[in-house]
Design a protein around this motif. Sequence first.
Motif, PDB file in Angstrom:
ATOM      1  N   THR A   8      51.881  19.176 -26.488  1.00  0.00           N
ATOM      2  CA  THR A   8      52.094  17.799 -26.904  1.00  0.00           C
ATOM      3  C   THR A   8      50.829  17.158 -27.451  1.00  0.00           C
ATOM      4  OG1 THR A   8      51.692  16.989 -24.681  1.00  0.00           O
ATOM      5  CG2 THR A   8      53.957  17.466 -25.251  1.00  0.00           C
ATOM      6  N   LYS A   9      50.984  16.342 -28.502  1.00  0.00           N
ATOM      7  CA  LYS A   9      49.914  15.494 -29.040  1.00  0.00           C
ATOM      8  C   LYS A   9      50.560  14.333 -29.779  1.00  0.00           C
ATOM      9  CE  LYS A   9      45.586  15.130 -31.363  1.00  0.00           C
ATOM     10  NZ  LYS A   9      44.404  15.733 -31.870  1.00  0.00           N
ATOM     11  N   LEU A  21      54.768  20.722 -30.369  1.00  0.00           N
ATOM     12  CA  LEU A  21      53.431  20.150 -30.395  1.00  0.00           C
ATOM     13  C   LEU A  21      53.508  18.635 -30.404  1.00  0.00           C
ATOM     14  CD1 LEU A  21      51.947  22.413 -33.224  1.00  0.00           C
ATOM     15  CD2 LEU A  21      51.830  22.779 -30.777  1.00  0.00           C
ATOM     16  N   LEU A  22      52.761  17.990 -29.530  1.00  0.00           N
ATOM     17  CA  LEU A  22      52.560  16.540 -29.469  1.00  0.00           C
ATOM     18  C   LEU A  22      51.130  16.336 -28.956  1.00  0.00           C
ATOM     19  CD1 LEU A  22      55.807  15.458 -27.565  1.00  0.00           C
ATOM     20  CD2 LEU A  22      55.317  14.925 -29.921  1.00  0.00           C
ATOM     21  N   GLY A  58      49.513  27.570 -13.553  1.00  0.00           N
ATOM     22  CA  GLY A  58      50.817  27.568 -14.232  1.00  0.00           C
ATOM     23  C   GLY A  58      51.352  26.157 -14.353  1.00  0.00           C
ATOM     24  N   GLY A  59      52.578  26.028 -14.760  1.00  0.00           N
ATOM     25  CA  GLY A  59      53.162  24.702 -14.968  1.00  0.00           C
ATOM     26  C   GLY A  59      52.735  24.153 -16.307  1.00  0.00           C
ATOM     27  N   ASP A  60      51.872  23.131 -16.285  1.00  0.00           N
ATOM     28  CA  ASP A  60      51.379  22.509 -17.506  1.00  0.00           C
ATOM     29  C   ASP A  60      49.857  22.612 -17.545  1.00  0.00           C
ATOM     30  OD1 ASP A  60      54.005  21.778 -18.000  1.00  0.00           O
ATOM     31  OD2 ASP A  60      53.751  19.758 -17.201  1.00  0.00           O
ATOM     32  N   LEU A  61      49.320  22.602 -18.749  1.00  0.00           N
ATOM     33  CA  LEU A  61      47.877  22.691 -18.969  1.00  0.00           C
ATOM     34  C   LEU A  61      47.503  21.674 -20.022  1.00  0.00           C
ATOM     35  CD1 LEU A  61      45.212  24.463 -18.568  1.00  0.00           C
ATOM     36  CD2 LEU A  61      45.934  25.626 -20.663  1.00  0.00           C
ATOM     37  N   TRP A  98      45.310  17.974 -25.927  1.00  0.00           N
ATOM     38  CA  TRP A  98      46.608  18.613 -26.108  1.00  0.00           C
ATOM     39  C   TRP A  98      47.173  19.031 -24.760  1.00  0.00           C
ATOM     40  CZ3 TRP A  98      48.618  19.014 -30.995  1.00  0.00           C
ATOM     41  CH2 TRP A  98      47.732  18.763 -32.047  1.00  0.00           C
ATOM     42  N   ILE A  99      48.485  18.973 -24.625  1.00  0.00           N
ATOM     43  CA  ILE A  99      49.178  19.405 -23.415  1.00  0.00           C
ATOM     44  C   ILE A  99      50.095  20.568 -23.768  1.00  0.00           C
ATOM     45  CG2 ILE A  99      50.828  18.768 -21.615  1.00  0.00           C
ATOM     46  CD1 ILE A  99      49.873  15.845 -22.001  1.00  0.00           C
TER      47      ILE A  99
END
Length: 132
Positions: A8-9, A21-22, A58-61, A98-99
């Motif tokens: 994400t951005k 992407l965000l 893990g999960g989100d970065l 960024w995520i």
Amino acid sequence: MSLRSFVTKSTVAVAVGGTFLLSATPAQASSGWDYVGTTAFPADGQDYSRSGQALSTGGDLQFCISTGSSKFYDYDLWEYDPSNDDDFVTSVSGAGCWIVRGIGGYVDGDNNRAEFYIGTYDSSAVAVKWYD
């Protein structure tokens, strides 16, 4: 790897090969995330340089790239694997925060962690701040 990651951005979503992407704002980078550390890009004059590695459960970065360049470069997120080729996760365009969502499938090894790094042709790239 058939893992579906989400990156994400800002508020615009773009589908790139099954990855979304965000971007994140600096305020998002500091709320709800555990700071993992900052890794630098070597100043070794290589065409394609790699940041140091950050460990994730893990999960989100989330990663925030800083650069001295005013140009718009691509930055590749990779997962290091000592026993075979590294796994390409996604590519983002432009420095900033960024995520990446859904990265649990990259967790492996004896340490039960994923080892991420950024690769780029941006010779002015300085560092990456990592959040898990």
